[in-house]
Design a protein around this motif. Structure first.
Motif, PDB file in Angstrom:
ATOM      1  N   GLY A   4       1.208  22.799  -7.405  1.00 19.71           N
ATOM      2  CA  GLY A   4       0.102  22.306  -6.585  1.00 19.71           C
ATOM      3  C   GLY A   4      -0.801  21.374  -7.359  1.00 19.71           C
ATOM      4  N   LEU A   5      -1.139  21.751  -8.591  1.00 23.02           N
ATOM      5  CA  LEU A   5      -1.981  20.893  -9.435  1.00 23.02           C
ATOM      6  C   LEU A   5      -1.275  19.579  -9.756  1.00 23.02           C
ATOM      7  CD1 LEU A   5      -3.401  23.563 -11.908  1.00 23.02           C
ATOM      8  CD2 LEU A   5      -4.717  22.270 -10.197  1.00 23.02           C
ATOM      9  N   THR A   6       0.018  19.642 -10.011  1.00 24.84           N
ATOM     10  CA  THR A   6       0.777  18.437 -10.373  1.00 24.84           C
ATOM     11  C   THR A   6       0.739  17.397  -9.262  1.00 24.84           C
ATOM     12  OG1 THR A   6       2.273  19.689 -11.805  1.00 24.84           O
ATOM     13  CG2 THR A   6       3.057  17.562 -11.010  1.00 24.84           C
ATOM     14  N   VAL A   7       0.811  17.843  -8.013  1.00 26.70           N
ATOM     15  CA  VAL A   7       0.846  16.877  -6.908  1.00 26.70           C
ATOM     16  C   VAL A   7      -0.538  16.531  -6.369  1.00 26.70           C
ATOM     17  CG1 VAL A   7       3.166  17.612  -6.250  1.00 26.70           C
ATOM     18  CG2 VAL A   7       1.170  18.643  -5.113  1.00 26.70           C
ATOM     19  N   GLY A   8      -1.596  17.102  -6.981  1.00 25.95           N
ATOM     20  CA  GLY A   8      -2.945  16.660  -6.628  1.00 25.95           C
ATOM     21  C   GLY A   8      -3.827  17.655  -5.926  1.00 25.95           C
ATOM     22  N   TYR A   9      -3.387  18.932  -5.815  1.00 24.61           N
ATOM     23  CA  TYR A   9      -4.214  19.938  -5.153  1.00 24.61           C
ATOM     24  C   TYR A   9      -5.019  20.720  -6.192  1.00 24.61           C
ATOM     25  CZ  TYR A   9      -1.990  19.339  -0.594  1.00 24.61           C
ATOM     26  OH  TYR A   9      -1.566  18.837   0.606  1.00 24.61           O
ATOM     27  N   ALA A  32       0.829  -1.202   0.000  1.00 22.85           N
ATOM     28  CA  ALA A  32       0.000   0.000   0.000  1.00 22.85           C
ATOM     29  C   ALA A  32       0.867   1.259   0.000  1.00 22.85           C
ATOM     30  CB  ALA A  32      -0.931   0.002   1.215  1.00 22.85           C
ATOM     31  N   VAL A  33       1.947   1.231   0.757  1.00 20.35           N
ATOM     32  CA  VAL A  33       2.860   2.377   0.793  1.00 20.35           C
ATOM     33  C   VAL A  33       3.432   2.639  -0.595  1.00 20.35           C
ATOM     34  CG1 VAL A  33       5.122   3.134   1.639  1.00 20.35           C
ATOM     35  CG2 VAL A  33       3.437   2.214   3.242  1.00 20.35           C
ATOM     36  N   ARG A  34       3.845   1.581  -1.276  1.00 16.54           N
ATOM     37  CA  ARG A  34       4.409   1.759  -2.626  1.00 16.54           C
ATOM     38  C   ARG A  34       3.348   2.274  -3.598  1.00 16.54           C
ATOM     39  NH1 ARG A  34       7.115  -2.914  -0.953  1.00 16.54           N
ATOM     40  NH2 ARG A  34       5.611  -4.302  -1.959  1.00 16.54           N
ATOM     41  N   TRP A  35       2.094   1.816  -3.423  1.00 16.57           N
ATOM     42  CA  TRP A  35       1.032   2.318  -4.297  1.00 16.57           C
ATOM     43  C   TRP A  35       0.842   3.820  -4.100  1.00 16.57           C
ATOM     44  CZ3 TRP A  35      -3.383   5.065  -4.402  1.00 16.57           C
ATOM     45  CH2 TRP A  35      -4.163   4.997  -5.561  1.00 16.57           C
ATOM     46  N   ILE A  36       0.819   4.256  -2.856  1.00 17.24           N
ATOM     47  CA  ILE A  36       0.654   5.687  -2.588  1.00 17.24           C
ATOM     48  C   ILE A  36       1.831   6.471  -3.159  1.00 17.24           C
ATOM     49  CG2 ILE A  36       0.466   7.457  -0.791  1.00 17.24           C
ATOM     50  CD1 ILE A  36      -0.940   5.389   0.965  1.00 17.24           C
ATOM     51  N   HIS A  37       3.040   5.964  -2.998  1.00 19.27           N
ATOM     52  CA  HIS A  37       4.211   6.632  -3.572  1.00 19.27           C
ATOM     53  C   HIS A  37       4.043   6.814  -5.082  1.00 19.27           C
ATOM     54  CE1 HIS A  37       7.172   7.208  -0.441  1.00 19.27           C
ATOM     55  NE2 HIS A  37       6.916   6.006   0.058  1.00 19.27           N
ATOM     56  N   GLY A  38       3.566   5.775  -5.760  1.00 20.61           N
ATOM     57  CA  GLY A  38       3.457   5.832  -7.209  1.00 20.61           C
ATOM     58  C   GLY A  38       2.238   6.559  -7.719  1.00 20.61           C
ATOM     59  N   ASN A  39       1.270   6.827  -6.822  1.00 19.87           N
ATOM     60  CA  ASN A  39       0.004   7.454  -7.227  1.00 19.87           C
ATOM     61  C   ASN A  39      -0.389   8.566  -6.259  1.00 19.87           C
ATOM     62  OD1 ASN A  39      -1.085   5.330  -9.413  1.00 19.87           O
ATOM     63  ND2 ASN A  39      -0.214   4.197  -7.691  1.00 19.87           N
ATOM     64  N   TYR A  40       0.605   9.322  -5.774  1.00 22.99           N
ATOM     65  CA  TYR A  40       0.333  10.293  -4.715  1.00 22.99           C
ATOM     66  C   TYR A  40      -0.628  11.391  -5.130  1.00 22.99           C
ATOM     67  CZ  TYR A  40       3.915  12.985  -7.177  1.00 22.99           C
ATOM     68  OH  TYR A  40       4.630  13.651  -8.133  1.00 22.99           O
ATOM     69  N   GLN A  47       6.043  16.783   0.044  1.00 27.54           N
ATOM     70  CA  GLN A  47       7.479  16.614  -0.146  1.00 27.54           C
ATOM     71  C   GLN A  47       7.836  16.583  -1.625  1.00 27.54           C
ATOM     72  OE1 GLN A  47       9.162  13.514   2.259  1.00 27.54           O
ATOM     73  NE2 GLN A  47       8.473  14.431   4.157  1.00 27.54           N
ATOM     74  N   GLU A  48       6.980  15.968  -2.447  1.00 27.95           N
ATOM     75  CA  GLU A  48       7.207  15.990  -3.885  1.00 27.95           C
ATOM     76  C   GLU A  48       7.080  17.421  -4.409  1.00 27.95           C
ATOM     77  OE1 GLU A  48       8.216  14.589  -7.585  1.00 27.95           O
ATOM     78  OE2 GLU A  48       8.295  13.580  -5.647  1.00 27.95           O
ATOM     79  N   ALA A  49       6.108  18.164  -3.886  1.00 27.84           N
ATOM     80  CA  ALA A  49       5.959  19.561  -4.284  1.00 27.84           C
ATOM     81  C   ALA A  49       7.206  20.362  -3.958  1.00 27.84           C
ATOM     82  CB  ALA A  49       4.744  20.173  -3.577  1.00 27.84           C
TER      83      ALA A  49
END
Length: 300
Positions: A257-262, A190-198, A240-242
Motif C-alpha cells: 500500500g505504501l509503495t503505490v502511494g497509500y 498526461a496518461v503516460r505521466w500518471i503511469h510513470g508517477n502513479y 492494479q500495480e498493487a
C-alpha cells in the motif's frame, strides 16, 4: 470466409503466453472466466474470431463478438470478462505503434482519409470489421506457418492492416494516434505521466500543463478518452500495480500500500476490496494460485 480461416489459424497457433513469432501480434484462446480480470489495455487492435468479450472502462461497458474489432488508443486500466459461450473465445491482437502510423500518414494522400474530427477523442471504440481487414489479418496469420516469408511479408501486411484501419470507421482515432499534436496525443502525455508517477500526488493544473492544454479543455479531453477523472485514473493504476506486487509479496499488505502511494492501510484495503471484490490478502493468494489465467483474461 475469412472468419472461419481465422478461427482455424488462431486455434492452431494460440499459446498460453499469448505471444507469436510476429512482433506485436498476440493470439488468445480462452474459456469463460469465473470473474472479471483487471489489467492495462495497451494501444491495440483486438479482433474476435469466435466467442466474445466485455471490457469495462470506468462506468462504460464495451462488448464485441465475432467479426468485430476493438481499438484502444491509450494504455487504459480496464476490466475484461470472457462471455459465456459453448466454444472457447478466439481473439487476435496487434499493437498499434504511433510511429508506424505516423510513417503511413506521411506517405498517404490526406484526401482519402477520414478527417480528424473536432469532437473530444475517445480511448476505446468497437466497430464491425470490413472484409478487407479480416482478409489482411488472415494473410498475416498464415505467415505463422511460413517462417521463410515471415520477416519480409509480415511488416508489409501489418502496414496494410493499419491502412484499412485508417480508412475505416475509426480512422479519425487511428489518425490522431499517429499525430504528435492531436488532442489524443496531448491526453496521452498526461496518461503516460500518471503511469510513470502513479504513487505521486499531483494537481490537475500541472497535468494540464504537461498535456499542453487549458485546464477546462484537459478535463473534457481526459474524461472523454479515459472515462474517468485524472484522480480516479490514478487510483485504478495504483490498485492494479498493487495487485501485481501482492502476487509476489502476499504477506506485505501494508508495504505494498505504501509503495503505490497509500498512507493509510485501511483506506488501501477498503479501496482494493471495492475494485477487486475481495480483501488484498485473499486476492493475493488467489492470484498466486492461477497467474496465467488472470493474465490472459485481462487482455482486451
Amino acid at each position: 470466409m475469412p472468419l472461419e480461416e481465422m478461427r482455424k489459424l488462431i486455434g492452431r497457433h494460440a499459446r498460453p503466453e499469448l505471444g507469436t513469432t510476429v512482433e506485436g501480434v498476440q493470439l488468445c484462446r480462452s474459456g469463460p472466466s469465473s470473474a472479471p480480470a483487471a489489467g492495462m489495455s495497451g494501444t491495440v487492435l483486438a479482433v474476435i474470431a469466435q466467442g466474445g468479450k466485455r471490457l469495462a472502462l470506468g462506468e462504460q461497458l464495451y462488448e464485441y463478438g465475432p467479426g468485430q474489432y476493438l481499438i484502444t488508443s491509450v494504455d487504459l486500466p480496464v476490466t475484461g470478462h470472457v462471455m459465456e459461450t459453448d466454444e472457447p473465445t478466439l481473439g487476435f491482437g496487434m499493437v498499434l505503434a504511433p510511429g508506424e502510423i505516423a510513417e503511413l500518414l506521411l506517405e498517404a494522400d490526406p484526401r482519402v482519409l477520414p478527417p480528424v474530427t473536432e469532437d473530444a477523442p475517445t480511448g476505446i471504440a468497437v466497430t464491425q470489421a470490413p472484409t478487407e481487414l479480416l482478409e489482411a489479418i488472415v494473410r498475416l496469420l498464415r505467415l505463422l506457418d511460413r517462417p521463410a516469408d515471415r520477416p519480409i511479408l509480415a511488416p508489409m501486411v501489418k502496414r496494410e492492416i493499419l491502412w484499412h484501419l485508417l480508412r475505416g470507421e475509426q480512422g479519425s482515432m487511428i489518425r490522431q494516434l499517429g499525430m504528435a499534436d492531436s488532442g489524443l496525443s496531448h491526453i496521452g502525455r498526461a496518461v503516460r505521466w500518471i503511469h510513470g508517477n502513479y504513487a505521486t500526488a499531483f494537481r490537475v493544473e500541472d497535468l494540464a500543463r504537461i498535456a499542453g492544454m487549458s485546464v477546462s479543455a484537459f478535463h473534457r479531453g481526459f474524461h472523454a478518452v479515459t472515462g474517468m477523472s485524472p484522480i480516479q485514473f490514478q487510483k485504478r493504476i495504483r490498485l492494479q500495480e498493487a495487485r501485481l506486487l501482492l502476487a509476489r509479496r502476499p504477506s506485505d499488505i501494508t508495504g505494498v500500500g505504501l509503495t503505490v502511494g497509500y498512507d493509510s492501510a485501511s483506506q488501501f484495503s477498503r479501496e482494493y476490496r471495492r475494485m477487486f471484490g475481495t480483501p488484498p490478502s485473499q486476492d493475493a493468494a488467489r492470484l498466486r494460485a492461477r497467474p496465467t489465467a488472470e493474465t490472459a483474461s485481462a487482455l482486451p
